[in-house]
Design a protein around this motif. Structure first.
Motif, PDB file in Angstrom:
ATOM      1  N   THR A   1       1.470 -15.665  54.712  1.00  0.00           N
ATOM      2  CA  THR A   1       2.636 -15.139  55.427  1.00  0.00           C
ATOM      3  C   THR A   1       2.286 -14.769  56.861  1.00  0.00           C
ATOM      4  N   GLY A   2       0.980 -14.711  57.168  1.00  0.00           N
ATOM      5  CA  GLY A   2       0.552 -14.483  58.553  1.00  0.00           C
ATOM      6  C   GLY A   2       0.246 -15.796  59.256  1.00  0.00           C
ATOM      7  N   ASN A   3       0.737 -16.886  58.669  1.00  0.00           N
ATOM      8  CA  ASN A   3       0.541 -18.181  59.307  1.00  0.00           C
ATOM      9  C   ASN A   3       1.856 -18.624  59.926  1.00  0.00           C
ATOM     10  N   ILE A   4       1.775 -19.023  61.197  1.00  0.00           N
ATOM     11  CA  ILE A   4       3.028 -19.292  61.909  1.00  0.00           C
ATOM     12  C   ILE A   4       3.788 -20.494  61.350  1.00  0.00           C
ATOM     13  N   ALA A   5       3.076 -21.426  60.726  1.00  0.00           N
ATOM     14  CA  ALA A   5       3.762 -22.599  60.171  1.00  0.00           C
ATOM     15  C   ALA A   5       4.688 -22.177  59.034  1.00  0.00           C
ATOM     16  N   PHE A   6       4.190 -21.272  58.191  1.00  0.00           N
ATOM     17  CA  PHE A   6       4.978 -20.772  57.060  1.00  0.00           C
ATOM     18  C   PHE A   6       6.222 -20.031  57.555  1.00  0.00           C
ATOM     19  N   THR A   7       6.015 -19.089  58.486  1.00  0.00           N
ATOM     20  CA  THR A   7       7.158 -18.305  58.967  1.00  0.00           C
ATOM     21  C   THR A   7       8.116 -19.194  59.749  1.00  0.00           C
TER      22      THR A   7
ATOM     23  N   ALA B   1       3.294 -11.881  63.030  1.00  0.00           N
ATOM     24  CA  ALA B   1       2.506 -10.897  63.775  1.00  0.00           C
ATOM     25  C   ALA B   1       2.157  -9.701  62.895  1.00  0.00           C
ATOM     26  N   ASN B   2       3.119  -9.248  62.081  1.00  0.00           N
ATOM     27  CA  ASN B   2       2.845  -8.091  61.238  1.00  0.00           C
ATOM     28  C   ASN B   2       1.722  -8.359  60.257  1.00  0.00           C
ATOM     29  N   MET B   3       1.786  -9.515  59.605  1.00  0.00           N
ATOM     30  CA  MET B   3       0.781  -9.799  58.584  1.00  0.00           C
ATOM     31  C   MET B   3      -0.575 -10.095  59.228  1.00  0.00           C
TER      32      MET B   3
ATOM     33  N   MET C   1      -6.099  -8.515  60.703  1.00  0.00           N
ATOM     34  CA  MET C   1      -7.026  -8.396  61.846  1.00  0.00           C
ATOM     35  C   MET C   1      -7.635  -6.996  61.889  1.00  0.00           C
ATOM     36  N   ILE C   2      -6.785  -5.989  61.643  1.00  0.00           N
ATOM     37  CA  ILE C   2      -7.289  -4.610  61.689  1.00  0.00           C
ATOM     38  C   ILE C   2      -8.322  -4.401  60.588  1.00  0.00           C
TER      39      ILE C   2
ATOM     40  N   GLU D   1      -0.636  -1.399  54.630  1.00  0.00           N
ATOM     41  CA  GLU D   1      -0.282  -2.809  54.457  1.00  0.00           C
ATOM     42  C   GLU D   1       0.545  -3.038  53.188  1.00  0.00           C
ATOM     43  N   CYS D   2       0.288  -2.200  52.170  1.00  0.00           N
ATOM     44  CA  CYS D   2       1.113  -2.293  50.956  1.00  0.00           C
ATOM     45  C   CYS D   2       2.576  -2.051  51.317  1.00  0.00           C
ATOM     46  N   LEU D   3       2.775  -1.037  52.145  1.00  0.00           N
ATOM     47  CA  LEU D   3       4.124  -0.720  52.605  1.00  0.00           C
ATOM     48  C   LEU D   3       4.667  -1.867  53.449  1.00  0.00           C
ATOM     49  N   VAL D   4       3.828  -2.359  54.367  1.00  0.00           N
ATOM     50  CA  VAL D   4       4.254  -3.430  55.265  1.00  0.00           C
ATOM     51  C   VAL D   4       4.609  -4.679  54.465  1.00  0.00           C
TER      52      VAL D   4
END
Lengths: 172, 365
Positions: free
Chosen positions: B223-229, B286-288, B293-294, B325-328
């Motif tokens: 879900t943090g991959n731009i192709a998917f989103t 960006a969120n994922m 990254m953090i 991240e669970c919340l996110v």
């Protein structure tokens, strides 16, 4: 700055492979889940919700009916009570009238008996008085007879009587 | 409970800072030994250069790959080579395993593995990399999982009937399903929402499950991959505009402004059609990505400071970020679905509903 760009560029460059596979998978998921999962699940949930709504409605209805029934019962009871009261009242009236009638009847009967008794008594009394008078008269005559017999039994006495009588006459 | 957690966090941070200070003031030898042990342990080939390239490692972690990498580097790598599918304009479709690249060290014919892509040395050959990459594997797995979960739930409804209370999976997912149906679809789309509920449910659970799988160690950052989103937001774009009614198009082509402003407003409105799904695409990506990254950066602190003593800090912060991240993960699935239904709602709403849902959209954006 340049290295950062080189690092980030694959991050924001969508790969054709993943686009292809995502599209394929996503379309398949929409079709398969739509047909075999969402349709029955949403249908079942809806059916249940409608069932619950219906059950609640019918419960409400039953409650109202119950209320009506109770109200009806009350009404019938009230009616019965009124009827009973009316019947009681009527009975009381009948009883009173019967008693009064009986009383009146017995009173007239008693009066009649009394009157006849009084009449009889009067008759008896009169008869007794008449008899008494007759007897007194008879007795008086007998007494007078006896007195006369004794008074006039000797000549002397006859003379005396004539004298007394004569004395009275002399006065006039 | 929360007080205890707070205390634990503070304790870990303080002890971490304290131990870091001690290690700095200690003689040089133990630090060197720690350094050596790290080098000999995890980072074989980087050890020759002296330091692990954390930036490279972090991006490798976030990006797609033709290997499913578990642990280890160099000779000690434990990774599964995934199947590669390449379409070339000269050679047609080709299938081979990623193991032919030997982790990018060797070329396979004209092809080179430059993660996340396969590229061709031959300038005349144009190739399309359709490989089953790590992200694709997770996509397939998660799709299978979704199918299994929801089809078995559907069966449960069929078997137990609608009058009995839901059990197990059914009772866990039913509130989520009714939440999407009532609070996301019905609230924003209105009377026509029933048509879109299956689509919104699919989007919601696909994003949710992949957000969650991405958080599990060894999971892919799909879900943090731009192709998917990108694909998901293109679907939103298509759905929104296909269902746009006369009001929607009138608002774009004949906006309620003086005619002199048409020259400015109409292009803006047309751009607006695309910016909404574009923002959707960027937001999820960006969120994922940021979350991952953090986490990798915090873990990377241990390697950057080259001391194990910093690990309490890393672990404490990673724990904190993971909980966040669970919340996110849930929030982003919700927001993506919510905004999709909002866009659809504003496109097919009656006139009086339009203003309301649009102002909502602007508030959230």
């Amino acid at each position: 700055m340049n290295t950062l760009f080189i690092l980030i560029s694959p991050l924001v460059t969508p790969g054709i492979g993943l686009i292809f596979w995502t599209t394929l998978c996503f379309l398949l998921l929409i079709v398969l889940l739509g047909k075999y999962a969402w349709k029955p699940i949403l249908g079942a949930i809806k059916e249940r919700e409608e069932g619950i709504t219906k059950a609640l409605e019918s419960a409400e209805k039953a409650k109202l009916e119950m209320k009506e029934l109770v109200a009806g019962n009350e009404k019938i009871l009230e009616q019965a009570r009124a009827e009973r009261d009316a019947m009681l009242k009527k009975a009381r009236e009948t009883k009173d009238s019967i008693v009064n009638e009986a009383k009146a009847k017995s009173k007239t009967e008693a009066d009649r008996i009394l009157a006849s008794a009084r009449e009889q008594i009067t008759n008896e009394k009169n008869a007794a008085i008449t008899e008494l008078k007759n007897q007194v008269a008879t007795l008086s005559i007998e007494i007078a007879e006896k007195i006369l017999k004794s008074e006039l039994s000797s000549d002397e006495k006859q003379k005396q009587l004539v004298n007394t009588l004569m004395k009275d006459v002399n006065l006039n | 409970m929360s007080k205890r957690t707070l205390f634990l966090t503070v304790f870990l941070i303080l002890s971490g800072l304290f131990s870091a200070k001690i290690s700095a003031s200690e003689p040089v030898e133990p630090e060197v030994s720690a350094h050596d042990s790290l080098k000999s342990g995890a980072a074989h080939h980087e050890a020759k250069e002296g330091k692990i390239d954390m930036t490279k490692l972090a991006f490798e972690h976030i990006l797609d790959s033709h290997y499913w990498h578990f642990w280890g580097e160099g000779e000690g790598t434990v990774a599964v080579a995934l199947p590669c599918i390449v379409y070339s304009n000269t050679k047609g479709l080709q299938f081979f395993s990623a193991s032919v690249f030997h982790h990018g060290h060797e070329a396979y014919g004209d092809y080179l593995l430059e993660e996340p892509n396969i590229v061709s040395n031959n300038p005349e050959e144009k190739i399309y990399d359709l490989s089953i990459t790590k992200n694709v594997v997770q996509l397939l797995l998660s799709s299978a999982l979704l199918l299994w979960i929801f089809i078995s739930i559907a069966k449960a409804y069929k078997n137990t009937g609608v009058t009995s209370a839901p059990t197990g999976k059914q009772s866990f997912f039913e509130p989520l399903i009714t939440f999407v149906r009532d609070d996301i679809a019905k609230t924003n789309i209105g009377s026509k929402s029933d048509r879109f509920v299956p689509y919104l449910l699919t989007v919601f659970f696909l994003i949710l499950i992949n957000n969650v799988l991405g958080m599990i160690p060894f999971g892919a950052n799909l879900t943090g991959n731009i192709a998917f989103t990108l694909v998901l937001s293109v679907f939103t774009l298509i759905l929104t505009n296909v269902n746009g009614n006369a009001n929607y198009w009138k608002h774009i082509l004949l906006p309620p402004v003086p005619k002199a402003l048409y020259i400015m407003m109409i292009p803006l409105e047309i751009i607006g059609i695309f910016t909404k799904p574009f923002a959707l695409m960027i937001r999820l990506f960006a969120n994922m990505t940021a979350g991952h990254m953090i986490v990798i950066s915090l873990i990377g602190l241990i390697f950057m400071f080259e001391t194990l003593l910093i690990s309490p800090v890393s672990v404490a912060f990673t724990l904190f970020i993971d909980i966040l991240e669970c919340l996110v993960a849930i929030l982003q699935a919700y927001i993506f679905t919510l905004l999709t239904s909002l866009f659809i709602g504003s496109a097919c709403a009656d006139h009086h509903e339009e203003g309301h849902s649009e102002s909502d959209a602007q508030e959230i954006l």
